[in-house]
Design a protein around this motif. Sequence first.
Motif, PDB file in Angstrom:
ATOM      1  N   MET A 167       0.855  -1.189   0.000  1.00 39.28           N
ATOM      2  CA  MET A 167       0.000   0.000   0.000  1.00 39.28           C
ATOM      3  C   MET A 167       0.886   1.233   0.000  1.00 39.28           C
ATOM      4  SD  MET A 167      -1.269  -0.220   3.968  1.00 39.28           S
ATOM      5  CE  MET A 167      -0.101  -0.178   5.350  1.00 39.28           C
ATOM      6  N   PRO A 168       0.357   2.373  -0.427  1.00 36.21           N
ATOM      7  CA  PRO A 168       1.122   3.616  -0.299  1.00 36.21           C
ATOM      8  C   PRO A 168       1.191   4.001   1.173  1.00 36.21           C
ATOM      9  CG  PRO A 168      -1.103   4.077  -1.046  1.00 36.21           C
ATOM     10  CD  PRO A 168      -0.980   2.586  -1.019  1.00 36.21           C
ATOM     11  N   GLY A 169       2.337   4.422   1.636  1.00 34.60           N
ATOM     12  CA  GLY A 169       2.448   4.757   3.052  1.00 34.60           C
ATOM     13  C   GLY A 169       3.840   5.226   3.416  1.00 34.60           C
ATOM     14  N   THR A 170       4.156   5.057   4.700  1.00 38.15           N
ATOM     15  CA  THR A 170       5.452   5.477   5.240  1.00 38.15           C
ATOM     16  C   THR A 170       6.130   4.286   5.887  1.00 38.15           C
ATOM     17  OG1 THR A 170       4.615   7.704   5.678  1.00 38.15           O
ATOM     18  CG2 THR A 170       6.621   7.045   6.838  1.00 38.15           C
ATOM     19  N   VAL A 171       7.416   4.123   5.625  1.00 35.09           N
ATOM     20  CA  VAL A 171       8.182   3.062   6.274  1.00 35.09           C
ATOM     21  C   VAL A 171       8.479   3.514   7.700  1.00 35.09           C
ATOM     22  CG1 VAL A 171      10.291   1.677   6.233  1.00 35.09           C
ATOM     23  CG2 VAL A 171       9.202   2.361   4.081  1.00 35.09           C
ATOM     24  N   THR A 172       7.771   2.945   8.657  1.00 35.08           N
ATOM     25  CA  THR A 172       7.958   3.344  10.052  1.00 35.08           C
ATOM     26  C   THR A 172       9.034   2.536  10.754  1.00 35.08           C
ATOM     27  OG1 THR A 172       6.149   1.869  10.718  1.00 35.08           O
ATOM     28  CG2 THR A 172       5.592   4.170  10.278  1.00 35.08           C
ATOM     29  N   VAL A 173       9.276   1.316  10.272  1.00 37.89           N
ATOM     30  CA  VAL A 173      10.308   0.461  10.865  1.00 37.89           C
ATOM     31  C   VAL A 173      11.088  -0.197   9.741  1.00 37.89           C
ATOM     32  CG1 VAL A 173      10.789  -1.590  12.274  1.00 37.89           C
ATOM     33  CG2 VAL A 173       8.950  -0.026  12.942  1.00 37.89           C
ATOM     34  N   LEU A 174      12.416  -0.118   9.804  1.00 37.59           N
ATOM     35  CA  LEU A 174      13.288  -0.864   8.898  1.00 37.59           C
ATOM     36  C   LEU A 174      14.154  -1.748   9.777  1.00 37.59           C
ATOM     37  CD1 LEU A 174      14.250  -1.442   6.043  1.00 37.59           C
ATOM     38  CD2 LEU A 174      15.898   0.418   6.283  1.00 37.59           C
ATOM     39  N   ALA A 175      13.878  -3.056   9.741  1.00 41.11           N
ATOM     40  CA  ALA A 175      14.471  -3.965  10.719  1.00 41.11           C
ATOM     41  C   ALA A 175      15.702  -4.700  10.206  1.00 41.11           C
ATOM     42  CB  ALA A 175      13.418  -4.979  11.172  1.00 41.11           C
ATOM     43  N   VAL A 176      16.134  -4.443   8.954  1.00 34.43           N
ATOM     44  CA  VAL A 176      17.272  -5.159   8.389  1.00 34.43           C
ATOM     45  C   VAL A 176      18.206  -4.189   7.689  1.00 34.43           C
ATOM     46  CG1 VAL A 176      16.019  -7.337   8.099  1.00 34.43           C
ATOM     47  CG2 VAL A 176      15.968  -5.612   6.272  1.00 34.43           C
ATOM     48  N   ALA A 177      19.397  -4.693   7.370  1.00 35.10           N
ATOM     49  CA  ALA A 177      20.405  -3.882   6.676  1.00 35.10           C
ATOM     50  C   ALA A 177      20.857  -4.613   5.422  1.00 35.10           C
ATOM     51  CB  ALA A 177      21.595  -3.613   7.598  1.00 35.10           C
ATOM     52  N   GLU A 178      21.458  -3.877   4.502  1.00 39.12           N
ATOM     53  CA  GLU A 178      22.001  -4.458   3.279  1.00 39.12           C
ATOM     54  C   GLU A 178      22.995  -5.566   3.622  1.00 39.12           C
ATOM     55  OE1 GLU A 178      22.604  -4.783  -0.909  1.00 39.12           O
ATOM     56  OE2 GLU A 178      21.237  -3.378   0.091  1.00 39.12           O
ATOM     57  N   GLY A 179      22.801  -6.724   2.974  1.00 44.81           N
ATOM     58  CA  GLY A 179      23.709  -7.844   3.186  1.00 44.81           C
ATOM     59  C   GLY A 179      23.375  -8.713   4.378  1.00 44.81           C
ATOM     60  N   GLU A 180      22.361  -8.354   5.142  1.00 49.72           N
ATOM     61  CA  GLU A 180      22.013  -9.120   6.341  1.00 49.72           C
ATOM     62  C   GLU A 180      21.344 -10.439   5.961  1.00 49.72           C
ATOM     63  OE1 GLU A 180      19.096  -8.627  10.263  1.00 49.72           O
ATOM     64  OE2 GLU A 180      19.923  -6.850   9.259  1.00 49.72           O
ATOM     65  N   SER A 181      21.672 -11.503   6.688  1.00 52.60           N
ATOM     66  CA  SER A 181      21.019 -12.793   6.493  1.00 52.60           C
ATOM     67  C   SER A 181      19.713 -12.813   7.275  1.00 52.60           C
ATOM     68  CB  SER A 181      21.921 -13.938   6.969  1.00 52.60           C
ATOM     69  OG  SER A 181      23.097 -14.001   6.187  1.00 52.60           O
ATOM     70  N   VAL A 182      18.648 -13.325   6.649  1.00 57.50           N
ATOM     71  CA  VAL A 182      17.334 -13.371   7.291  1.00 57.50           C
ATOM     72  C   VAL A 182      16.754 -14.765   7.152  1.00 57.50           C
ATOM     73  CG1 VAL A 182      16.852 -10.920   6.927  1.00 57.50           C
ATOM     74  CG2 VAL A 182      16.188 -12.583   5.180  1.00 57.50           C
ATOM     75  N   THR A 183      15.787 -15.066   8.003  1.00 53.84           N
ATOM     76  CA  THR A 183      15.093 -16.349   7.941  1.00 53.84           C
ATOM     77  C   THR A 183      13.646 -16.114   7.534  1.00 53.84           C
ATOM     78  OG1 THR A 183      14.549 -16.228  10.288  1.00 53.84           O
ATOM     79  CG2 THR A 183      16.574 -17.388   9.685  1.00 53.84           C
ATOM     80  N   ALA A 184      13.046 -17.129   6.944  1.00 57.02           N
ATOM     81  CA  ALA A 184      11.661 -17.016   6.494  1.00 57.02           C
ATOM     82  C   ALA A 184      10.763 -16.602   7.648  1.00 57.02           C
ATOM     83  CB  ALA A 184      11.187 -18.348   5.912  1.00 57.02           C
ATOM     84  N   GLY A 185       9.919 -15.578   7.413  1.00 61.54           N
ATOM     85  CA  GLY A 185       9.008 -15.094   8.439  1.00 61.54           C
ATOM     86  C   GLY A 185       9.562 -13.973   9.287  1.00 61.54           C
ATOM     87  N   GLN A 186      10.854 -13.668   9.142  1.00 60.52           N
ATOM     88  CA  GLN A 186      11.464 -12.596   9.939  1.00 60.52           C
ATOM     89  C   GLN A 186      10.951 -11.239   9.465  1.00 60.52           C
ATOM     90  OE1 GLN A 186      15.773 -12.762  10.132  1.00 60.52           O
ATOM     91  NE2 GLN A 186      15.942 -10.569  10.543  1.00 60.52           N
ATOM     92  N   THR A 187      10.696 -10.332  10.428  1.00 62.76           N
ATOM     93  CA  THR A 187      10.234  -8.995  10.081  1.00 62.76           C
ATOM     94  C   THR A 187      11.318  -8.228   9.346  1.00 62.76           C
ATOM     95  OG1 THR A 187       8.700  -8.871  11.945  1.00 62.76           O
ATOM     96  CG2 THR A 187       9.435  -6.785  11.005  1.00 62.76           C
ATOM     97  N   LEU A 188      10.958  -7.658   8.188  1.00 59.76           N
ATOM     98  CA  LEU A 188      11.883  -6.863   7.395  1.00 59.76           C
ATOM     99  C   LEU A 188      11.616  -5.368   7.561  1.00 59.76           C
ATOM    100  CD1 LEU A 188      11.631  -8.913   4.074  1.00 59.76           C
ATOM    101  CD2 LEU A 188      13.368  -9.150   5.864  1.00 59.76           C
ATOM    102  N   ALA A 189      10.355  -5.002   7.524  1.00 56.68           N
ATOM    103  CA  ALA A 189       9.979  -3.590   7.618  1.00 56.68           C
ATOM    104  C   ALA A 189       8.505  -3.497   7.986  1.00 56.68           C
ATOM    105  CB  ALA A 189      10.244  -2.869   6.295  1.00 56.68           C
ATOM    106  N   VAL A 190       8.097  -2.304   8.407  1.00 58.87           N
ATOM    107  CA  VAL A 190       6.693  -2.022   8.691  1.00 58.87           C
ATOM    108  C   VAL A 190       6.304  -0.775   7.899  1.00 58.87           C
ATOM    109  CG1 VAL A 190       4.976  -1.416  10.438  1.00 58.87           C
ATOM    110  CG2 VAL A 190       6.822  -3.023  11.011  1.00 58.87           C
ATOM    111  N   VAL A 191       5.219  -0.895   7.128  1.00 59.18           N
ATOM    112  CA  VAL A 191       4.688   0.234   6.367  1.00 59.18           C
ATOM    113  C   VAL A 191       3.371   0.649   7.006  1.00 59.18           C
ATOM    114  CG1 VAL A 191       3.822   1.033   4.134  1.00 59.18           C
ATOM    115  CG2 VAL A 191       5.787  -0.515   4.238  1.00 59.18           C
ATOM    116  N   GLU A 192       3.219   1.946   7.260  1.00 65.67           N
ATOM    117  CA  GLU A 192       2.004   2.452   7.887  1.00 65.67           C
ATOM    118  C   GLU A 192       1.321   3.446   6.958  1.00 65.67           C
ATOM    119  OE1 GLU A 192       0.468   4.739  11.955  1.00 65.67           O
ATOM    120  OE2 GLU A 192       2.610   4.473  11.580  1.00 65.67           O
ATOM    121  N   ALA A 193       0.009   3.334   6.888  1.00 68.15           N
ATOM    122  CA  ALA A 193      -0.776   4.284   6.097  1.00 68.15           C
ATOM    123  C   ALA A 193      -2.194   4.320   6.610  1.00 68.15           C
ATOM    124  CB  ALA A 193      -0.780   3.882   4.624  1.00 68.15           C
TER     125      ALA A 193
END
Length: 664
Positions: free
Chosen positions: A598-624
């Motif tokens: 959806m159009p909105g604002t990225v309120t949370v960015l929980a990862v960084a470039e090159g970071e290893s993640v697992t399935a289901g891990q929170t990446l970001a939160v968009v609010e609108a």
Amino acid sequence: MRMFGTVLVANRGEIAVRVLRTLRRLGIRSVAVHSDADTHAAHVAAADLAVRIGPAAAAESYLSIERIVAAAVATGAEAIHPGYGFLSENTAFAAACDAAGIVFIGPPAAAIAAMGDKIRAKQTVAKAGVPVVPGSDGAALSDDELASVAAETGFPVLLKPSAGGGGKGMREVHRAEDLPAAIASARREARGSFGDDTLLVERLVTNPRHIEIQVMADGHGNVVHLGERECSLQRRHQKIVEEAPSPLLTGRQRAAMGAAACDAARAVGYVGAGTVEFIVAGDRPDDWFFMEMNTRLQVEHPVTEEVYGVDLVELQLRVAAGQPEPWPAEFRPQGHAVEVRVYAEDPAAGFLPTGGRILALREPHGLPGIRVDSGIREGDEVGSAYDPMLAKIIAHGADRTEALRRLDAALGRTVVLGLGTNVGFLRALLADPDVRAGNLDTGLVGRRLESLVRRGVPPDVLGAATGLGLWRLEPQGGDPDPVVDPFDIPGGWRIGEPAWTTWRLTVAGAATYEVRHRGRAADAEITIDGSEVIRIATTPAGRHRQDGVTRSYEIAHDPDGTLWLGRDGLAWAIRQHEALADPDQAVAGTGGPVVSPMPGTVTVLAVAEGESVTAGQTLAVVEAMKMEHVLTAPIDGTVTELRARAGASVAKDAVLMTIEGAGT
């Protein structure tokens, strides 16, 4: 009697336009305020004077007490109408108006404070003899104390924040063993939404119906009520359909609830228009309990106005001007009224907000018994900074059946192209057998959602899109060279028989369809995903014949190449491309781009470039528009091409990052 000369409306959208309409009728000079995002908005055009109060962010414009009061002082406004939302129930705003010598068109700050805290409100009305839901009545209970009250009340119970509404932080708990996790989750959401994690615990009323009483009180101790509104059809604990009167209540129950609502208003020295909300057991209508009081005008106030023949905004103005009992000596309800809220949202995607430019707009003005309260105009850009409600459509009839019939007809004539709305969903909801019969409860929408949302695309829509696409291929011959090269004429002419051409039509929110066609727009043959041959005929204005049925469509073209088609309250966004491999089809397990839903604002960015993640891990939160959406990793992998930034605005379908799996 005294009346104001100039009134400032401290709001936007349809409520601002609605208040301004009454001010104009009464001959009162009106002042609108607007952010940079609303410079050309409908409410700005409707006012006698408009004042810029800041950038698009609500915190720096519509929520800025200092800027709004300064605008009122600068324009000579004697009073401020707060509408609803924003600062309408803000005690500091009411106090600031008073300090500036400006009348706040609403209740005293003390009444707002008393009813703004659910715990205090419950205690106040209970002392006045108003029935309240069994449960906690003390402030700041610990987790153990909440558990104790829940056990005493008996399961199931409902956890709810003391400091806010809109369904945020509410949790149903059916078993004692689930309570600790529910408390932790509710506190976390309440703290994030309202800055206060104080919780109430109450008995969960089963088969609940949401019924509210409209009250009016003057500054001389007089309080009256104007019947009830049923608001049980909700999504995400927020109302979408309201009606008056309720199909549930008897005259005796209506009188008892109305008297209780007046008692609640008197208990806090209320002045102005307000709404006392009750929860009612649908299978036991005599079991009704106070929920809360909204110390402002409600979104759904038009249904009361239509049934009782009054202008509640005018009554607010007269009460604020000090007039005693400015209402009719006797309220005589006539007929039935139903209202729906038109939102920029996608019901099929869990009611996620949408956005975009309104390319075409047709509202059902002028139909018998229909009223439209709208805050939008063709060409407006609907973004993510504010609430997604665009308009309200209200139908009044001699009885409930006539009101519903008129409302359905009005929705069928409503067109909004350029962004997704809930209009088609509302028509499906109003056609539900239980809704038609008045068998309502607050969980009905959730239970029926899958059957109410539109999943497929009617073949005639694909046919119309194909016909219109063929018209765009027609040569535009004319003076000074009226001759058209026959080889420029589309249709697939070949020796023997015309050749077939294949297009792929991607319909937003649905699927991609393979459409083969031959001939010209006025007389063509098509097949859809290998179907039998269908003959079509289409005009450039959107008149389309298919399978012996002729339909008319509203048409709009987005600059990005998307074709918008609308009919019967429904809308489709269609893109045409050649039959190549679908770039959106990802190989299972390989990850891919993570896009904003959806159009909105990225309120949370929980990862960084090159970071290893697992399935289901929170990446970001968009609010609108009062909604958060958590984006999670689709697979185990690595974050690459990170484009998201905390605090940045993003468009719908914008790529925020890519997740590369081990095999990519």
